[in-house]
Scaffold this motif. Structure first.
Motif, PDB file in Angstrom:
ATOM      1  N   GLY A 129       0.809  -1.204   0.000  1.00  0.00           N
ATOM      2  CA  GLY A 129       0.000   0.000   0.000  1.00  0.00           C
ATOM      3  C   GLY A 129       0.837   1.247   0.000  1.00  0.00           C
ATOM      4  N   TYR A 130       0.276   2.276   0.656  1.00  0.00           N
ATOM      5  CA  TYR A 130       0.932   3.571   0.776  1.00  0.00           C
ATOM      6  C   TYR A 130       1.132   4.246  -0.573  1.00  0.00           C
ATOM      7  CZ  TYR A 130       1.858   2.013   5.466  1.00  0.00           C
ATOM      8  OH  TYR A 130       1.721   1.546   6.737  1.00  0.00           O
ATOM      9  N   ARG A 131       0.043   4.413  -1.304  1.00  0.00           N
ATOM     10  CA  ARG A 131       0.128   5.124  -2.576  1.00  0.00           C
ATOM     11  C   ARG A 131       0.680   6.525  -2.347  1.00  0.00           C
ATOM     12  NH1 ARG A 131      -5.236   5.993  -6.125  1.00  0.00           N
ATOM     13  NH2 ARG A 131      -4.938   3.762  -6.457  1.00  0.00           N
ATOM     14  N   GLY A 132       1.625   6.901  -3.164  1.00  0.00           N
ATOM     15  CA  GLY A 132       2.184   8.246  -3.115  1.00  0.00           C
ATOM     16  C   GLY A 132       3.197   8.451  -2.020  1.00  0.00           C
ATOM     17  N   SER A 133       3.609   7.423  -1.312  1.00  0.00           N
ATOM     18  CA  SER A 133       4.555   7.595  -0.217  1.00  0.00           C
ATOM     19  C   SER A 133       6.000   7.514  -0.685  1.00  0.00           C
ATOM     20  CB  SER A 133       4.328   6.516   0.851  1.00  0.00           C
ATOM     21  OG  SER A 133       4.615   5.240   0.309  1.00  0.00           O
ATOM     22  N   GLY A 134       6.212   7.164  -1.940  1.00  0.00           N
ATOM     23  CA  GLY A 134       7.573   7.076  -2.459  1.00  0.00           C
ATOM     24  C   GLY A 134       8.186   5.718  -2.237  1.00  0.00           C
ATOM     25  N   LYS A 135       7.530   4.884  -1.416  1.00  0.00           N
ATOM     26  CA  LYS A 135       8.012   3.518  -1.201  1.00  0.00           C
ATOM     27  C   LYS A 135       6.821   2.653  -0.829  1.00  0.00           C
ATOM     28  CE  LYS A 135       9.110   4.198   3.680  1.00  0.00           C
ATOM     29  NZ  LYS A 135      10.120   4.052   4.719  1.00  0.00           N
ATOM     30  N   GLN A 136       7.007   1.370  -0.888  1.00  0.00           N
ATOM     31  CA  GLN A 136       5.927   0.454  -0.547  1.00  0.00           C
ATOM     32  C   GLN A 136       6.368  -0.464   0.583  1.00  0.00           C
ATOM     33  OE1 GLN A 136       5.003  -1.393  -4.344  1.00  0.00           O
ATOM     34  NE2 GLN A 136       3.179  -0.140  -4.507  1.00  0.00           N
ATOM     35  N   LYS A 137       5.454  -0.699   1.512  1.00  0.00           N
ATOM     36  CA  LYS A 137       5.730  -1.601   2.616  1.00  0.00           C
ATOM     37  C   LYS A 137       4.696  -2.715   2.606  1.00  0.00           C
ATOM     38  CE  LYS A 137       5.973   1.770   5.993  1.00  0.00           C
ATOM     39  NZ  LYS A 137       6.098   2.182   7.400  1.00  0.00           N
ATOM     40  N   ALA A 139      -0.278   8.987   9.442  1.00  0.00           N
ATOM     41  CA  ALA A 139       0.300   8.419  10.660  1.00  0.00           C
ATOM     42  C   ALA A 139       1.042   7.122  10.361  1.00  0.00           C
ATOM     43  CB  ALA A 139      -0.799   8.175  11.694  1.00  0.00           C
ATOM     44  N   MET A 140       0.456   6.261   9.535  1.00  0.00           N
ATOM     45  CA  MET A 140       1.074   4.982   9.201  1.00  0.00           C
ATOM     46  C   MET A 140       2.350   5.171   8.384  1.00  0.00           C
ATOM     47  SD  MET A 140      -2.381   2.833   8.287  1.00  0.00           S
ATOM     48  CE  MET A 140      -1.526   1.355   7.754  1.00  0.00           C
ATOM     49  N   GLN A 141       2.322   6.126   7.467  1.00  0.00           N
ATOM     50  CA  GLN A 141       3.482   6.374   6.615  1.00  0.00           C
ATOM     51  C   GLN A 141       4.675   6.882   7.424  1.00  0.00           C
ATOM     52  OE1 GLN A 141       2.011   9.110   3.670  1.00  0.00           O
ATOM     53  NE2 GLN A 141       0.993   7.517   2.476  1.00  0.00           N
ATOM     54  N   GLY A 142       4.376   7.568   8.532  1.00  0.00           N
ATOM     55  CA  GLY A 142       5.445   8.159   9.331  1.00  0.00           C
ATOM     56  C   GLY A 142       6.062   7.214  10.340  1.00  0.00           C
ATOM     57  N   MET A 143       5.688   5.954  10.317  1.00  0.00           N
ATOM     58  CA  MET A 143       6.188   5.008  11.320  1.00  0.00           C
ATOM     59  C   MET A 143       6.904   3.823  10.689  1.00  0.00           C
ATOM     60  SD  MET A 143       2.980   4.911  13.899  1.00  0.00           S
ATOM     61  CE  MET A 143       2.308   6.448  14.506  1.00  0.00           C
ATOM     62  N   ASP A 144       7.946   3.381  11.367  1.00  0.00           N
ATOM     63  CA  ASP A 144       8.706   2.216  10.904  1.00  0.00           C
ATOM     64  C   ASP A 144       8.101   0.969  11.539  1.00  0.00           C
ATOM     65  OD1 ASP A 144      10.611   0.561   9.830  1.00  0.00           O
ATOM     66  OD2 ASP A 144      12.116   0.987  11.373  1.00  0.00           O
ATOM     67  N   SER A 145       6.960   0.578  11.011  1.00  0.00           N
ATOM     68  CA  SER A 145       6.250  -0.574  11.560  1.00  0.00           C
ATOM     69  C   SER A 145       5.542  -1.306  10.433  1.00  0.00           C
ATOM     70  CB  SER A 145       5.227  -0.112  12.601  1.00  0.00           C
ATOM     71  OG  SER A 145       4.505  -1.210  13.117  1.00  0.00           O
TER      72      SER A 145
END
Length: 216
Positions: free
Chosen positions: A7-15, A88-94
Motif C-alpha cells: 500500500g501507501y500510494r504516493g509515499s515514495g516507497k511500498q511496505k 500516521a502509518m506512513q510516518g512510522m517504521d512498523s
C-alpha cells in the motif's frame, strides 16, 4: 494466513503491512484492550479518535470542522479520517498496525481500500451492551467534550446505524472475530489473546517487532 498487501500510494516507497481493525461501540474498552494487544503481540496502536482530537488541538481549519462534527455526534468525512490515518502509518517504521475505532461506516471501508490498496487481516469486534458502555463513559471522567449523556446517546445511534453495517460487510468476508466486551478487562483480554495467538508463529513479540503502543 496473513493478509498482507502493498500500500501507501504516493509515499515514495511500498511496505508490506499487516492491519487489524478494532471495532466496538463507545465505551466498549477498545483503547484499553488495544494497549495490551500492542504490548504483547508487537503491534503499533493507532487510535482514530485520538488522531481526530490531535487535529482539533492543532487549531487547523480541518480541526475546527472535525470539532463541530464530533460535537454533534456525527461521523467525520471518510477522506479526512483516512488521510490522517494514512499519514500516521506512513510516518512510522512498523509493519503491524492495530487500528482502534475504524472503520466507522461502510464509506470508511471503501475510502480506506481505495486510498491505501490494503485490507485488514481481520476485524476484532468488541460486543458490549449499551447500558454497560453508557455507564463506563459517564464514570471515566477524562474531561472529554464528547463524554456527556446527550452526545453519548447520539454516538450510540450513529454506531448502530453506520458502524454495524461495516461489521456486517467484514462478516460476509469471514474476517470478523467477536469478543464479549461486557466482562471484566482481564476476562476480555484472555479471549482476545486466544484470537491473536491462533496460528501465529510468534506468540510473544521478538526483537524485530515494534513494541510501542502509539496513540497519536
Amino acid at each position: 494466513m496473513e493478509s498482507r498487501k502493498e500500500g501507501y500510494r504516493g509515499s515514495g516507497k511500498q511496505k508490506k503491512v499487516k492491519i487489524v481493525f478494532v471495532i466496538g461501540g463507545p465505551g466498549c474498552g477498545k483503547g484499553t484492550q488495544c494497549k495490551r494487544i500492542a504490548q504483547l503481540f508487537g503491534y503499533t496502536h493507532l487510535s482514530v479518535g485520538e488522531l481526530l482530537r490531535q487535529e482539533i488541538n492543532s487549531g487547523s481549519e480541518t480541526g475546527s470542522m472535525i470539532q463541530k462534527i464530533m460535537k454533534e455526534g456525527k461521523l467525520v468525512p471518510s477522506d479526512v479520517t483516512v488521510r490522517l490515518l494514512q499519514q500516521a502509518m506512513q510516518g512510522m517504521d512498523s509493519d503491524k498496525f492495530l487500528i482502534d475505532g475504524f472503520p466507522r461506516n461502510e464509506e470508511n471501508v471503501k475510502t480506506f481500500e481505495n486510498l491505501t490498496k490494503m485490507e485488514p487481516e481481520f476485524v476484532l469486534y468488541l460486543d458490549c451492551p449499551q447500558d454497560e458502555m453508557e455507564g463506563r463513559l459517564l464514570s471515566r471522567n477524562e474531561g472529554r467534550e464528547d463524554d456527556n449523556i446527550e452526545t453519548i446517546r447520539k454516538r450510540f445511534k450513529v454506531f448502530l446505524e453506520s458502524t454495524l453495517p461495516a461489521v456486517e460487510y467484514y462478516e460476509s468476508k469471514g474476517k470478523v472475530k467477536k469478543v464479549d466486551a461486557g466482562k471484566s478487562v482481564d476476562e476480555v483480554f484472555e479471549s482476545i489473546k486466544s484470537i491473536f495467538s491462533q496460528g501465529k508463529e510468534d506468540k510473544v513479540p521478538s526483537s524485530r517487532h515494534n513494541h510501542k503502543c502509539l496513540i497519536l
